[in-house]
Design a protein around this motif. Structure first.
Motif, PDB file in Angstrom:
ATOM      1  N   LEU A  78       0.861  -1.172   0.000  1.00  0.00           N
ATOM      2  CA  LEU A  78       0.000   0.000   0.000  1.00  0.00           C
ATOM      3  C   LEU A  78       0.898   1.222   0.000  1.00  0.00           C
ATOM      4  O   LEU A  78       1.728   1.392   0.897  1.00  0.00           O
ATOM      5  CB  LEU A  78      -0.905   0.000   1.239  1.00  0.00           C
ATOM      6  CG  LEU A  78      -1.714   1.269   1.513  1.00  0.00           C
ATOM      7  CD1 LEU A  78      -2.629   1.612   0.336  1.00  0.00           C
ATOM      8  CD2 LEU A  78      -2.522   1.105   2.794  1.00  0.00           C
ATOM      9  N   GLU A  79       0.771   2.046  -1.024  1.00  0.00           N
ATOM     10  CA  GLU A  79       1.564   3.259  -1.135  1.00  0.00           C
ATOM     11  C   GLU A  79       0.708   4.453  -0.722  1.00  0.00           C
ATOM     12  O   GLU A  79      -0.432   4.594  -1.168  1.00  0.00           O
ATOM     13  CB  GLU A  79       2.051   3.444  -2.572  1.00  0.00           C
ATOM     14  CG  GLU A  79       2.943   2.309  -3.036  1.00  0.00           C
ATOM     15  CD  GLU A  79       3.264   2.362  -4.513  1.00  0.00           C
ATOM     16  OE1 GLU A  79       4.352   1.891  -4.877  1.00  0.00           O
ATOM     17  OE2 GLU A  79       2.432   2.861  -5.305  1.00  0.00           O
ATOM     18  N   LEU A  80       1.275   5.299   0.131  1.00  0.00           N
ATOM     19  CA  LEU A  80       0.606   6.512   0.577  1.00  0.00           C
ATOM     20  C   LEU A  80       1.195   7.662  -0.227  1.00  0.00           C
ATOM     21  O   LEU A  80       2.416   7.808  -0.321  1.00  0.00           O
ATOM     22  CB  LEU A  80       0.817   6.706   2.078  1.00  0.00           C
ATOM     23  CG  LEU A  80       0.444   5.488   2.934  1.00  0.00           C
ATOM     24  CD1 LEU A  80       0.706   5.761   4.401  1.00  0.00           C
ATOM     25  CD2 LEU A  80      -0.998   5.064   2.696  1.00  0.00           C
ATOM     26  N   LEU A  81       0.322   8.466  -0.809  1.00  0.00           N
ATOM     27  CA  LEU A  81       0.754   9.470  -1.780  1.00  0.00           C
ATOM     28  C   LEU A  81       0.672  10.887  -1.227  1.00  0.00           C
ATOM     29  O   LEU A  81      -0.115  11.176  -0.324  1.00  0.00           O
ATOM     30  CB  LEU A  81      -0.119   9.356  -3.033  1.00  0.00           C
ATOM     31  CG  LEU A  81      -0.252   7.946  -3.631  1.00  0.00           C
ATOM     32  CD1 LEU A  81      -1.197   7.961  -4.820  1.00  0.00           C
ATOM     33  CD2 LEU A  81       1.098   7.371  -3.996  1.00  0.00           C
ATOM     34  N   ASP A  82       1.475  11.766  -1.819  1.00  0.00           N
ATOM     35  CA  ASP A  82       1.412  13.188  -1.473  1.00  0.00           C
ATOM     36  C   ASP A  82       0.437  13.880  -2.426  1.00  0.00           C
ATOM     37  O   ASP A  82      -0.160  13.242  -3.285  1.00  0.00           O
ATOM     38  CB  ASP A  82       2.810  13.819  -1.501  1.00  0.00           C
ATOM     39  CG  ASP A  82       3.462  13.807  -2.878  1.00  0.00           C
ATOM     40  OD1 ASP A  82       2.768  13.662  -3.911  1.00  0.00           O
ATOM     41  OD2 ASP A  82       4.700  13.965  -2.931  1.00  0.00           O
ATOM     42  N   ARG A  83       0.305  15.178  -2.299  1.00  0.00           N
ATOM     43  CA  ARG A  83      -0.689  15.910  -3.090  1.00  0.00           C
ATOM     44  C   ARG A  83      -0.391  15.907  -4.590  1.00  0.00           C
ATOM     45  O   ARG A  83      -1.269  16.188  -5.406  1.00  0.00           O
ATOM     46  CB  ARG A  83      -0.862  17.330  -2.557  1.00  0.00           C
ATOM     47  CG  ARG A  83       0.363  18.169  -2.614  1.00  0.00           C
ATOM     48  CD  ARG A  83       0.115  19.553  -1.980  1.00  0.00           C
ATOM     49  NE  ARG A  83       1.351  20.236  -1.728  1.00  0.00           N
ATOM     50  CZ  ARG A  83       2.022  20.923  -2.636  1.00  0.00           C
ATOM     51  NH1 ARG A  83       1.570  21.024  -3.853  1.00  0.00           N
ATOM     52  NH2 ARG A  83       3.153  21.509  -2.320  1.00  0.00           N
ATOM     53  N   ARG A  84       0.825  15.600  -4.977  1.00  0.00           N
ATOM     54  CA  ARG A  84       1.177  15.489  -6.396  1.00  0.00           C
ATOM     55  C   ARG A  84       0.897  14.093  -6.946  1.00  0.00           C
ATOM     56  O   ARG A  84       1.075  13.850  -8.123  1.00  0.00           O
ATOM     57  CB  ARG A  84       2.654  15.848  -6.588  1.00  0.00           C
ATOM     58  CG  ARG A  84       2.978  17.306  -6.288  1.00  0.00           C
ATOM     59  CD  ARG A  84       4.453  17.627  -6.511  1.00  0.00           C
ATOM     60  NE  ARG A  84       5.362  16.729  -5.817  1.00  0.00           N
ATOM     61  CZ  ARG A  84       5.745  16.845  -4.539  1.00  0.00           C
ATOM     62  NH1 ARG A  84       5.290  17.829  -3.815  1.00  0.00           N
ATOM     63  NH2 ARG A  84       6.582  15.991  -4.003  1.00  0.00           N
ATOM     64  N   GLY A  85       0.537  13.161  -6.065  1.00  0.00           N
ATOM     65  CA  GLY A  85       0.294  11.789  -6.489  1.00  0.00           C
ATOM     66  C   GLY A  85       1.546  10.941  -6.484  1.00  0.00           C
ATOM     67  O   GLY A  85       1.542   9.809  -6.958  1.00  0.00           O
ATOM     68  N   SER A  86       2.628  11.473  -5.922  1.00  0.00           N
ATOM     69  CA  SER A  86       3.881  10.730  -5.812  1.00  0.00           C
ATOM     70  C   SER A  86       3.887   9.923  -4.524  1.00  0.00           C
ATOM     71  O   SER A  86       3.266  10.311  -3.528  1.00  0.00           O
ATOM     72  CB  SER A  86       5.075  11.693  -5.798  1.00  0.00           C
ATOM     73  OG  SER A  86       5.109  12.447  -6.987  1.00  0.00           O
ATOM     74  N   VAL A  87       4.634   8.826  -4.523  1.00  0.00           N
ATOM     75  CA  VAL A  87       4.720   7.991  -3.329  1.00  0.00           C
ATOM     76  C   VAL A  87       5.488   8.749  -2.247  1.00  0.00           C
ATOM     77  O   VAL A  87       6.642   9.114  -2.424  1.00  0.00           O
ATOM     78  CB  VAL A  87       5.414   6.646  -3.634  1.00  0.00           C
ATOM     79  CG1 VAL A  87       5.564   5.815  -2.368  1.00  0.00           C
ATOM     80  CG2 VAL A  87       4.630   5.869  -4.690  1.00  0.00           C
ATOM     81  N   ALA A  88       4.797   8.991  -1.122  1.00  0.00           N
ATOM     82  CA  ALA A  88       5.424   9.660   0.023  1.00  0.00           C
ATOM     83  C   ALA A  88       5.904   8.636   1.036  1.00  0.00           C
ATOM     84  O   ALA A  88       6.865   8.888   1.761  1.00  0.00           O
ATOM     85  CB  ALA A  88       4.433  10.621   0.676  1.00  0.00           C
TER      86      ALA A  88
END
Length: 155
Positions: A78-88
């Protein structure tokens, strides 16, 4: 409330929390109560390997452009993303996800999921007003809940 295991702790907790909030909640197996009525809110409680069989939930594999949720299931993670949609961050084992998603002309689906039973139970435990206030999706890590998209201040 549609559950992978109707007798599971997570399924019972979700129904109890909804009822405590004044929401009439009935239960069934996944897909049994499925319908296309737009006024119906479906709540799906299942590990990701089963939840992804529901079309609206499966959009979580495609990222925020499709699901509207800043998290993505990719292979066995499960990848959690930042507001740009990048993996944070990659979510650690035991992380749950509570997210609202849907497909046009179908009922909205509140997905309560995780990669393992611990993740589903963590997500079920996050169904409260304080945790979900102003959130479209929340990841529940072993360190606690984090509203999505992740910001620089969040883990």
């Amino acid at each position: 409330v549609e559950c992978e295991d109707e007798d599971s702790q997570a399924c019972g907790e979700v129904k109890d929390r909804l009822r405590d909030a004044g929401v009439p909640a009935t239960g069934s197996a996944i897909g049994v109560a499925a319908g296309s009525r737009e006024e119906l809110l479906r709540v799906l409680v299942a590990k990701w390997d089963r939840a992804q069989d529901v079309r609206a939930a499966a959009t979580l594999e495609d990222g925020p452009g499709e699901s509207g949720v800043f998290a993505r299931f990719d292979d066995e993670k499960l990848e959690l993303l930042d507001r740009r949609g990048s993996v944070a961050a990659e979510a650690p084992p035991g992380t749950g996800l509570v997210a609202m998603t849907g497909i046009e002309d179908e009922a909205l689906v509140l997905v309560v999921t995780g990669l393992d039973d611990g993740g589903v139970e963590a997500a079920a435990g996050a169904l409260d007003e304080e945790t979900l206030r102003d959130a479209f999706a929340v990841a529940v890590t072993p360190e606690g809940p984090a509203k999505l998209p992740l910001t620089e201040e969040q883990p």
